[in-house]
Design an enzyme around this catalytic site. Structure first.
Site, short mmCIF file in Angstrom:
data_model
loop_
_atom_site.label_atom_id
_atom_site.label_comp_id
_atom_site.label_asym_id
_atom_site.label_seq_id
_atom_site.Cartn_x
_atom_site.Cartn_y
_atom_site.Cartn_z
N GLY A 13 0.83 -1.19 0.00
CA GLY A 13 0.00 0.00 0.00
C GLY A 13 0.86 1.24 0.00
O GLY A 13 2.09 1.17 0.21
N GLY A 18 0.14 2.12 6.68
CA GLY A 18 0.30 1.25 7.83
C GLY A 18 0.78 -0.16 7.52
O GLY A 18 0.66 -1.05 8.35
N THR A 20 3.84 -1.48 7.20
CA THR A 20 4.93 -2.00 8.02
C THR A 20 4.45 -2.35 9.42
O THR A 20 4.81 -3.41 9.97
CB THR A 20 6.06 -0.96 8.10
OG1 THR A 20 6.52 -0.67 6.77
CG2 THR A 20 7.23 -1.48 8.92
N SER A 21 3.64 -1.50 10.00
CA SER A 21 3.10 -1.77 11.34
C SER A 21 2.25 -3.03 11.34
O SER A 21 2.32 -3.85 12.27
CB SER A 21 2.28 -0.58 11.84
OG SER A 21 3.08 0.57 11.97
N TYR A 49 12.68 13.74 -1.84
CA TYR A 49 11.49 14.50 -1.45
C TYR A 49 11.71 16.01 -1.58
O TYR A 49 10.75 16.76 -1.75
CB TYR A 49 11.07 14.13 -0.03
CG TYR A 49 10.44 12.76 0.09
CD1 TYR A 49 9.44 12.37 -0.79
CD2 TYR A 49 10.87 11.86 1.05
CE1 TYR A 49 8.87 11.11 -0.70
CE2 TYR A 49 10.29 10.60 1.15
CZ TYR A 49 9.30 10.23 0.27
OH TYR A 49 8.73 8.98 0.36
N ASP A 87 6.64 -6.41 3.90
CA ASP A 87 5.89 -5.17 3.61
C ASP A 87 6.23 -4.62 2.23
O ASP A 87 6.06 -3.43 1.99
CB ASP A 87 6.13 -4.12 4.69
CG ASP A 87 7.54 -3.54 4.67
OD1 ASP A 87 8.42 -4.13 3.99
OD2 ASP A 87 7.78 -2.50 5.32
N ARG A 139 -1.66 10.65 8.50
CA ARG A 139 -0.85 9.62 9.15
C ARG A 139 0.63 9.90 8.98
O ARG A 139 1.42 9.68 9.91
CB ARG A 139 -1.21 8.25 8.56
CG ARG A 139 -2.65 7.83 8.85
CD ARG A 139 -3.01 6.53 8.14
NE ARG A 139 -4.46 6.30 8.19
CZ ARG A 139 -5.06 5.25 7.65
NH1 ARG A 139 -4.35 4.33 7.00
NH2 ARG A 139 -6.38 5.10 7.73
N VAL A 140 1.03 10.39 7.82
CA VAL A 140 2.43 10.74 7.59
C VAL A 140 2.84 11.87 8.53
O VAL A 140 3.93 11.84 9.14
CB VAL A 140 2.66 11.14 6.12
CG1 VAL A 140 4.02 11.81 5.95
CG2 VAL A 140 2.56 9.93 5.21
N ARG A 143 3.24 10.61 12.25
CA ARG A 143 4.44 9.86 12.63
C ARG A 143 5.70 10.72 12.54
O ARG A 143 6.74 10.35 13.09
CB ARG A 143 4.59 8.59 11.80
CG ARG A 143 4.87 8.76 10.32
CD ARG A 143 4.73 7.42 9.62
NE ARG A 143 5.17 7.45 8.23
CZ ARG A 143 4.97 6.45 7.38
NH1 ARG A 143 4.36 5.35 7.78
NH2 ARG A 143 5.41 6.53 6.13
#
Length: 213
Positions: A13, A18, A20-21, A49, A87, A139-140, A143
């Site tokens: 994804g 999420g 990896t988690s 980036y 992942d 979410r990015v 974290r």
């Protein structure tokens, strides 16, 4: 049991969804080996980036060789000795390349990919996690990984579309598509158990899990 039904599960994804988690959680539940991407090891990622056009090719090639090395190490051992949760799919590397590289760079990348990519075993199951670009950017930001500070919602929208196209055509392994807008298997144990039940109950090669509260 899930560990007997699936010896190799891949969680995939876009950034922030999420994967990896979730891979870690499933591996912990079933005492499985976990095989994870290592973005922190890529010295070009933060620069990408900041300046995508300049650093796209070295970033992509570093990830390609890193993933190939991880999978090669795995296949040199008894692959089915332990359950493995990963992942990443190696095949998705080409999707990122087509998204970030210009025409000439992509030609070079494709030549390298064809010469270097190993013959790997097909996963027993691929779980594709989905979320809206708005949810991904939240979410990015939550974290707060330093090299992800410059990721934009526009880039995540483009990436999400690329993932959707990739998995629309994907048929190499059984595929479970999971909408995570209202499902939080990382923080909520009941959601995690719901997902595991969905995985265990899969009967076809392609299923959707769209949980709504």
């Amino acid at each position: 049991m899930l560990s007997e039904k699936y010896r190799h599960i891949v969680i995939e994804g876009p950034i922030g969804v999420g994967k990896t988690s979730l891979a870690r959680l499933i591996a912990q539940r079933f005492q499985a080996e976990v095989l994870l991407e290592k973005p922190d090891d890529n010295p070009f990622l933060e620069k990408f980036y900041q300046e995508p056009a300049r650093y796209a090719l070295p970033t992509q090639l570093f990830f390609l060789f890193q993933r190939i090395g991880q999978l090669r190490d795995l296949t040199q051992r008894d692959f089915f000795e332990n359950m493995v949760i990963s992942d990443f799919l190696l095949e998705k590397d080409r999707m990122f390349a087509s998204l970030t590289l210009d025409e000439e760079e992509l030609k070079l990348y494709q030549q390298i990919y064809q010469h270097q990519s190993p013959q790997t075993s097909t996963p027993d199951l691929v779980i594709y996690l989905q979320a809206s670009p708005q949810a991904l950017i939240e979410r990015v930001q939550k974290r707060a990984t330093p090299y992800e500070a410059n990721i934009t919602e526009a880039y995540l929208s483009q990436l999400s579309d690329a993932y959707s196209r990739f998995f629309y055509h994907y048929d190499d392994a059984p595929l479970l598509i999971v909408n995570t807008e209202h499902l939080n298997p990382i923080d909520h144990a009941e959601d995690f158990d719901l997902l595991l039940n969905q995985i265990d109950g899969m009967k076809g090669r392609r299923e959707f899990f769209n949980w709504s509260e």
